[in-house]
Design a protein around this motif. Structure first.
Motif, mmCIF file in Angstrom:
data_model
loop_
_atom_site.group_PDB
_atom_site.id
_atom_site.type_symbol
_atom_site.label_atom_id
_atom_site.label_comp_id
_atom_site.label_asym_id
_atom_site.label_seq_id
_atom_site.Cartn_x
_atom_site.Cartn_y
_atom_site.Cartn_z
ATOM 1 N N ARG A 91 12.418 -5.105 -12.120
ATOM 2 C CA ARG A 91 11.275 -4.827 -12.989
ATOM 3 C C ARG A 91 9.966 -4.957 -12.203
ATOM 4 N N MET A 92 8.987 -4.158 -12.639
ATOM 5 C CA MET A 92 7.687 -4.157 -11.975
ATOM 6 C C MET A 92 6.607 -3.954 -13.028
ATOM 7 N N GLU A 93 5.492 -4.648 -12.832
ATOM 8 C CA GLU A 93 4.345 -4.520 -13.728
ATOM 9 C C GLU A 93 3.098 -4.444 -12.846
ATOM 10 N N ILE A 94 2.228 -3.487 -13.141
ATOM 11 C CA ILE A 94 1.003 -3.353 -12.361
ATOM 12 C C ILE A 94 -0.197 -3.582 -13.263
ATOM 13 N N ASP A 95 -1.028 -4.535 -12.892
ATOM 14 C CA ASP A 95 -2.269 -4.836 -13.587
ATOM 15 C C ASP A 95 -3.366 -4.062 -12.853
ATOM 16 N N GLU A 96 -3.735 -2.907 -13.409
ATOM 17 C CA GLU A 96 -4.699 -2.029 -12.735
ATOM 18 C C GLU A 96 -6.078 -2.678 -12.595
ATOM 19 N N LYS A 97 -6.509 -3.374 -13.629
ATOM 20 C CA LYS A 97 -7.843 -3.971 -13.619
ATOM 21 C C LYS A 97 -7.994 -4.963 -12.461
ATOM 22 N N ASN A 98 -7.008 -5.837 -12.284
ATOM 23 C CA ASN A 98 -7.067 -6.854 -11.238
ATOM 24 C C ASN A 98 -6.380 -6.430 -9.950
ATOM 25 N N MET A 99 -5.821 -5.223 -9.952
ATOM 26 C CA MET A 99 -5.107 -4.663 -8.791
ATOM 27 C C MET A 99 -4.021 -5.607 -8.293
ATOM 28 N N ILE A 100 -3.153 -6.017 -9.235
ATOM 29 C CA ILE A 100 -2.056 -6.933 -8.936
ATOM 30 C C ILE A 100 -0.745 -6.287 -9.361
ATOM 31 N N ALA A 101 0.259 -6.421 -8.523
ATOM 32 C CA ALA A 101 1.606 -5.971 -8.876
ATOM 33 C C ALA A 101 2.491 -7.202 -9.026
ATOM 34 N N ILE A 102 3.236 -7.230 -10.112
ATOM 35 C CA ILE A 102 4.229 -8.286 -10.333
ATOM 36 C C ILE A 102 5.577 -7.601 -10.191
ATOM 37 N N VAL A 103 6.346 -8.023 -9.185
ATOM 38 C CA VAL A 103 7.607 -7.357 -8.891
ATOM 39 C C VAL A 103 8.740 -8.374 -8.786
#
Length: 168
Positions: A91-103
């Protein structure tokens, strides 16, 4: 722990895990390695923790692996070890506002690059290439001749959820 669809002791399937990675075939035929007794594919950190605790309880060695690049870390000259294949943890989630990827460990750089570029963001595929695990590569410094554009990957990791060798 993972159900019968996601664990196997089948010698043919386990042998496929023995023959992956750099020089594994040579190591096997030279007698420097053996196939695992079992391969388990957890989908969550909780399942990883439970597998590790079971292995510890019965004194069975184990090796976690996500994209098999460092699978040569498996125990040698033993036939009772378990490979914990983390590829289902993708699973992967990208927080565009903070430019963070949770993988999770099963996410490879190719997937992360594609999703980042869809959002007009950027990261780099390190020297291992786009088929390696983002997490595994970050933990292994992520060296790359192109890293002059952005810091080394081990300096870009903010946090990690980790299962200790005790299964905690």
């Amino acid at each position: 722990i993972v159900g019968q669809d996601y664990a196997t002791t089948d010698p043919v399937l386990c042998q496929a895990y023995n023959a992956r990675g750099y020089a594994r075939e040579q190591m096997y035929f030279l007698g420097f390695s053996t196939r695992p007794a079992c391969v388990a594919l957890p989908a969550t950190t909780s399942e990883v923790s439970r597998i590790v605790r079971a292995c510890n309880r019965f004194k069975i060695p184990y090796t976690p692996a996500s994209t098999m690049w460092v699978i040569q870390a498996c125990p040698r000259f033993r036939e009772d070890f378990v490979i914990i294949d983390l590829k289902r943890m993708n699973r992967m989630e990208i927080d565009e506002k903070n430019m963070i990827a949770i993988v999770e460990p099963g996410v490879i750089y190719g997937q992360l690059l594609e999703e980042a570029m869809r959002r007009d963001l950027y990261t780099i595929a390190p020297g291992g290439g786009s088929q390696v695990s983002v997490i595994a590569n970050h933990l292994n410094c992520g060296m790359c001749p192109l890293c002059y554009r952005i810091p080394l990957s081990d300096r870009r990791m903010s946090a990690a959820e980790w299962v200790t060798p005790k299964g905690e």
